[in-house]
Motif scaffolding. Structure first.
Motif, PDB file in Angstrom:
ATOM      1  N   UNK A 187      71.321  28.980  42.290  1.00  0.00           N
ATOM      2  CA  UNK A 187      71.543  27.534  42.221  1.00  0.00           C
ATOM      3  C   UNK A 187      70.363  26.792  42.850  1.00  0.00           C
ATOM      4  N   UNK A 188      69.888  27.298  44.001  1.00  0.00           N
ATOM      5  CA  UNK A 188      68.779  26.658  44.708  1.00  0.00           C
ATOM      6  C   UNK A 188      67.639  27.656  44.878  1.00  0.00           C
ATOM      7  N   UNK A 189      66.447  27.252  44.500  1.00  0.00           N
ATOM      8  CA  UNK A 189      65.257  28.052  44.773  1.00  0.00           C
ATOM      9  C   UNK A 189      64.261  27.150  45.472  1.00  0.00           C
ATOM     10  N   UNK A 190      63.945  27.467  46.708  1.00  0.00           N
ATOM     11  CA  UNK A 190      63.012  26.650  47.480  1.00  0.00           C
ATOM     12  C   UNK A 190      61.902  27.530  48.040  1.00  0.00           C
ATOM     13  N   UNK A 191      60.729  27.405  47.445  1.00  0.00           N
ATOM     14  CA  UNK A 191      59.538  28.124  47.923  1.00  0.00           C
ATOM     15  C   UNK A 191      58.465  27.109  48.317  1.00  0.00           C
ATOM     16  N   UNK A 192      58.896  25.927  48.690  1.00  0.00           N
ATOM     17  CA  UNK A 192      57.945  24.844  48.970  1.00  0.00           C
ATOM     18  C   UNK A 192      57.155  25.091  50.257  1.00  0.00           C
ATOM     19  N   UNK A 193      56.019  24.412  50.349  1.00  0.00           N
ATOM     20  CA  UNK A 193      55.240  24.470  51.582  1.00  0.00           C
ATOM     21  C   UNK A 193      54.675  25.844  51.897  1.00  0.00           C
ATOM     22  N   UNK A 194      54.310  26.604  50.863  1.00  0.00           N
ATOM     23  CA  UNK A 194      53.663  27.901  51.065  1.00  0.00           C
ATOM     24  C   UNK A 194      52.255  27.842  50.481  1.00  0.00           C
ATOM     25  N   UNK A 195      51.647  28.989  50.293  1.00  0.00           N
ATOM     26  CA  UNK A 195      50.298  29.029  49.710  1.00  0.00           C
ATOM     27  C   UNK A 195      50.321  29.746  48.370  1.00  0.00           C
ATOM     28  N   UNK A 196      51.372  29.524  47.596  1.00  0.00           N
ATOM     29  CA  UNK A 196      51.514  30.204  46.312  1.00  0.00           C
ATOM     30  C   UNK A 196      50.458  29.723  45.323  1.00  0.00           C
ATOM     31  N   UNK A 197      49.909  30.662  44.549  1.00  0.00           N
ATOM     32  CA  UNK A 197      48.900  30.348  43.536  1.00  0.00           C
ATOM     33  C   UNK A 197      49.394  30.819  42.169  1.00  0.00           C
ATOM     34  N   UNK A 198      48.559  30.631  41.159  1.00  0.00           N
ATOM     35  CA  UNK A 198      48.940  31.050  39.808  1.00  0.00           C
ATOM     36  C   UNK A 198      49.860  30.019  39.193  1.00  0.00           C
ATOM     37  N   UNK A 199      50.479  30.398  38.086  1.00  0.00           N
ATOM     38  CA  UNK A 199      51.302  29.410  37.388  1.00  0.00           C
ATOM     39  C   UNK A 199      52.788  29.672  37.604  1.00  0.00           C
ATOM     40  N   UNK A 200      53.587  28.726  37.187  1.00  0.00           N
ATOM     41  CA  UNK A 200      55.047  28.867  37.288  1.00  0.00           C
ATOM     42  C   UNK A 200      55.455  29.903  36.254  1.00  0.00           C
ATOM     43  N   UNK A 201      56.108  31.009  36.668  1.00  0.00           N
ATOM     44  CA  UNK A 201      56.434  32.030  35.670  1.00  0.00           C
ATOM     45  C   UNK A 201      57.344  31.471  34.569  1.00  0.00           C
ATOM     46  N   UNK A 202      57.077  31.878  33.341  1.00  0.00           N
ATOM     47  CA  UNK A 202      57.900  31.397  32.222  1.00  0.00           C
ATOM     48  C   UNK A 202      59.333  31.906  32.353  1.00  0.00           C
ATOM     49  N   UNK A 203      59.504  33.005  33.112  1.00  0.00           N
ATOM     50  CA  UNK A 203      60.839  33.595  33.274  1.00  0.00           C
ATOM     51  C   UNK A 203      61.806  32.681  34.029  1.00  0.00           C
ATOM     52  N   UNK A 204      61.286  31.618  34.661  1.00  0.00           N
ATOM     53  CA  UNK A 204      62.235  30.727  35.344  1.00  0.00           C
ATOM     54  C   UNK A 204      63.214  30.123  34.334  1.00  0.00           C
ATOM     55  N   UNK A 205      62.839  30.169  33.057  1.00  0.00           N
ATOM     56  CA  UNK A 205      63.749  29.701  32.011  1.00  0.00           C
ATOM     57  C   UNK A 205      65.057  30.475  31.961  1.00  0.00           C
ATOM     58  N   UNK A 206      65.076  31.660  32.622  1.00  0.00           N
ATOM     59  CA  UNK A 206      66.312  32.468  32.649  1.00  0.00           C
ATOM     60  C   UNK A 206      67.289  32.035  33.737  1.00  0.00           C
ATOM     61  N   UNK A 207      66.838  31.154  34.630  1.00  0.00           N
ATOM     62  CA  UNK A 207      67.705  30.759  35.752  1.00  0.00           C
ATOM     63  C   UNK A 207      68.636  29.639  35.292  1.00  0.00           C
ATOM     64  N   UNK A 208      69.527  29.989  34.386  1.00  0.00           N
ATOM     65  CA  UNK A 208      70.306  28.979  33.659  1.00  0.00           C
ATOM     66  C   UNK A 208      71.220  28.132  34.525  1.00  0.00           C
ATOM     67  N   UNK A 209      71.506  28.608  35.745  1.00  0.00           N
ATOM     68  CA  UNK A 209      72.417  27.843  36.610  1.00  0.00           C
ATOM     69  C   UNK A 209      71.683  27.008  37.649  1.00  0.00           C
TER      70      UNK A 209
END
Ligand SMILES: *[C@@H]1O[C@H](CO)[C@@H](O)[C@H](O)[C@H]1NC(C)=O
Ligand SMILES: *[C@@H]1O[C@H](CO)[C@@H](O)[C@H](O)[C@H]1NC(C)=O
Ligand SMILES: *[C@@H]1O[C@H](CO)[C@@H](O)[C@H](O)[C@H]1NC(C)=O
Ligand SMILES: *[C@@H]1O[C@H](CO)[C@@H](O)[C@H](O)[C@H]1NC(C)=O
Ligand SMILES: *[C@@H]1O[C@H](CO)[C@@H](O)[C@H](O)[C@H]1NC(C)=O
Ligand SMILES: *[C@@H]1O[C@H](CO)[C@@H](O)[C@H](O)[C@H]1NC(C)=O
Ligand SMILES: *[C@@H]1O[C@H](CO)[C@@H](O)[C@H](O)[C@H]1NC(C)=O
Length: 351
Positions: A187-209
């Motif tokens: 329901x909630x995904x919070x990875x804010x305020x880190x040093x993540x690089x690269x792109x948003x994975x297309x698989x996030x489309x599977x997180x239907x809820x």
């Protein structure tokens, strides 16, 4: 201080001393009533640490709450011997050292909150891999700890019951693994305020809820992408303060559950798609500090619920559409620093 005589209550199963002003050094031995299943000491001014023998003192503990209590020291490796634990709440203390991989032996664990400490891990955050053994795991919060590692692909093997994954401000580096898309009940995904690089994975489309998606304040590049539009229950998108480029997806207008869009401080360069006007419940639209162009579509006048609209620091041109006057809930509007021209519409008088 908590009176030592409490240990005479040998039949005690649940003890709740939360939200008081108990002080002094915590002596865990006073909780040696072997039937204790629930202990809450949250929010007291205790000091001390979790002793290595805590699970021999509390062999039947199921729920242990000890946040906001000034705990110091490490989480003992022997915590795994508290084998009935389902809830472990240790947030906002001063715990240091490694998050022990032995947490993975707690197969009944459902809720783990270690946020707001000074905990670390190894480069591969291997405690996350260990936690894949806990098959009923639903909530993980490790925010505000200097973890300094990279998200392992094995995070996709965490319990399919996982509902909240909160890891903001943890100095996490590297890519977001594609396997994040396996956590299909999030329901909630919070990875804010880190040093993540690269792109948003297309698989996030599977997180239907998914309802709240927060990747704000990282170093993400690439496009926002259309995959996000598969998230038909999404309420809040926080992707601000990254390096995302390209266009604002046209299909965002199909996520009618959206209430907040935060995409400020990126490198978006498209126009505002007129379809955005479909978002009847949108309350916040922040597209500030991008390179967005084109005219402001009259359809923004359909955003009847909006209270905050920040389109400043872009390259929007032409006039302000008179339909903006229909936004009767708007309290904050910034069109500062664009290439807008013409007259301010009369319709704005009644806002
Ligand atoms: C701690 O408890 C007090 C009441 O004793 C309460 O007012 C305060 O909000 C609590 N703090 C937290 C962080 O829960
Ligand atoms: C708990 O510790 C106290 C003090 O050491 C002792 O008197 C008591 O017998 C212990 N109780 C249990 C249940 O072990
Ligand atoms: C998971 O939860 C179910 C339903 O509450 C329960 O029956 C089962 O024993 C739990 N499994 C573990 C490993 O805790
Ligand atoms: C956190 O731990 C590091 C050492 O691991 C220490 O240098 C630092 O002062 C600690 N910070 C806090 C806020 O306790
Ligand atoms: C996830 O679990 C499966 C089945 O146990 C295993 O084959 C796979 O290697 C695991 N994935 C990762 C990335 O560890
Ligand atoms: C987990 O994610 C990976 C990468 O997206 C994918 O290849 C794999 O099929 C997924 N596993 C399951 C069980 O959904
Ligand atoms: C998203 O993350 C940012 C940065 O950490 C934070 O300011 C914001 O409150 C978060 N939003 C939500 C809804 O948690």
């Amino acid at each position: 201080e908590i009176p030592k005589e409490i240990s005479h209550l040998i039949e005690l199963e649940e003890l709740d001393l939360a939200d008081n002003s108990f002080n002094g050094r915590l002596d865990m031995d006073i909780f040696n009533m072997s039937g204790l299943r629930v202990v809450s000491l949250t929010n007291n001014t205790l000091s001390g640490n979790l002793p290595p023998n805590m699970c021999s003192i509390l062999p039947n503990i199921e729920r242990f709450y000890m946040s906001f209590t000034n705990l110091v020291g490490t989480i003992p490796y022997s915590i795994s011997k508290c084998s009935k634990l389902t809830i472990l709440e240790l947030s906002y203390n001063k715990l240091t050292g490694l998050i022990p991989n032995s947490l993975g032996y707690l197969t009944h664990l459902q809720y783990l909150n270690l946020g707001g400490n000074n905990l670390t891990s190894d480069l591969s955050l291997s405690f996350l891999t260990s936690l894949t053994n806990s098959r009923n795991f639903t909530v993980l919060d490790i925010s505000l700890n200097p973890l300094n590692g990279m998200l392992p692909a094995s995070m996709g093997n965490l319990s399919t019951y996982l509902r909240k994954f909160i890891a903001n401000s943890c100095k996490i580096q590297g890519l977001i693994p594609n396997e994040v898309g396996n956590l299909s009940n999030l329901l909630f995904l919070d990875l804010s305020g880190n040093n993540l690089v690269g792109s948003i994975p297309t698989t996030i489309g599977n997180l239907r809820n998914l309802q709240r998606f927060n990747l704000s304040n990282n170093k993400l590049t690439g496009f926002v992408g259309d995959h996000i539009c598969k998230l038909q229950r999404l309420g809040d998108i926080y992707l601000d303060q990254n390096r995302l480029s390209g266009s604002l997806p046209n299909c965002l207008g199909n996520i009618t559950s959206l209430r907040e869009i935060h995409l400020g401080s990126n490198k978006l360069s498209s126009n505002i798609p007129p379809s955005l006007g479909n978002l009847q419940d949108l309350v916040v639209l922040d597209l500030s500090s991008n390179n967005m162009v084109g005219l402001l579509p009259p359809e923004i006048g359909n955003l009847k619920a909006i209270t905050k609209m920040d389109l400043s620091m872009n390259q929007f041109s032409n006039g302000i559409p008179r339909e903006i006057g229909g936004l009767q809930n708007l309290a904050h509007l910034s069109l500062r620093h664009n290439k807008l021209q013409g007259s301010i519409p009369d319709s704005m008088r009644t806002m």
